[in-house]
Design a protein around this motif. Structure first.
Motif, PDB file in Angstrom:
ATOM      1  N   TRP A  30       0.848  -1.249   0.263  1.00  0.00           N
ATOM      2  CA  TRP A  30      -0.274  -0.345  -0.116  1.00  0.00           C
ATOM      3  C   TRP A  30       0.732   1.200   0.029  1.00  0.00           C
ATOM      4  N   GLU A  31       2.217   1.172   0.455  1.00  0.00           N
ATOM      5  CA  GLU A  31       3.228   2.268   0.961  1.00  0.00           C
ATOM      6  C   GLU A  31       3.453   2.503  -0.898  1.00  0.00           C
ATOM      7  N   LYS A  34       0.917   4.266  -3.096  1.00  0.00           N
ATOM      8  CA  LYS A  34       0.333   5.514  -3.223  1.00  0.00           C
ATOM      9  C   LYS A  34       1.508   6.252  -3.531  1.00  0.00           C
ATOM     10  N   ALA A  37       0.856   5.740  -7.500  1.00  0.00           N
ATOM     11  CA  ALA A  37      -0.022   6.611  -8.362  1.00  0.00           C
ATOM     12  C   ALA A  37      -0.168   7.988  -7.816  1.00  0.00           C
ATOM     13  N   GLY A  38       0.636   8.746  -7.117  1.00  0.00           N
ATOM     14  CA  GLY A  38       1.210  10.257  -7.075  1.00  0.00           C
ATOM     15  C   GLY A  38       2.113   9.970  -8.051  1.00  0.00           C
TER      16      GLY A  38
END
Length: 132
Positions: A30-31, A34, A37-38
């Motif tokens: 999940w890190e 993120k 996605a950024g």
């Protein structure tokens, strides 16, 4: 005769808990999602900013801002991999400062109006205009 491994805990084989390892892997997943996605959204924002007409210098400024955002995100990711003041981080910081200085010197010595051309009259420099 061999020693009992229970008496030497540092030499005893370690049992791995598969559930804890899977939970730990999901945390890293999940890190990374993120971060990805950024980074992808900043790249797409750069493409959109390139296609929109903000005026003669507006596009260059928008692309430069997006480039700074990408570099900041990459620097944050690299900083998360290393300790804050490790030799690697000092090398990255020096490299960024050196790159900024080289970009400034390249612009300063360019033909761009308002930024560069430190020698205003390159063709007819007064010290070279006399004939010996």
């Amino acid at each position: 005769m061999s020693a009992d491994p229970a008496l030497h805990s540092e030499e005893a084989p370690h049992a791995h808990d598969p559930a804890a390892e899977v939970a730990h892997a999901w945390e890293h997943f999940w890190e990374n999602v993120k971060f990805f996605a950024g980074f992808l959204s900043i790249v797409l924002l750069t493409v959109v900013a390139w296609n929109i007409n903000f005026g003669p210098t507006g596009n260059v400024i928008a692309i430069a801002v997006c480039a700074v955002l990408r570099c900041t995100l990459i620097a944050y990711f690299m900083a998360s991999l290393f300790k804050q003041f490790s030799f690697v981080m000092k090398t990255f910081i020096f490299g960024a400062i050196f790159l900024a200085g080289m970009i400034f010197l390249s612009w300063w010595d360019s033909e761009l109006r308002g930024i560069g051309d430190p020698i205003k009259d390159r063709i007819n420099v007064p010290s070279q205009s006399h004939v010996p």
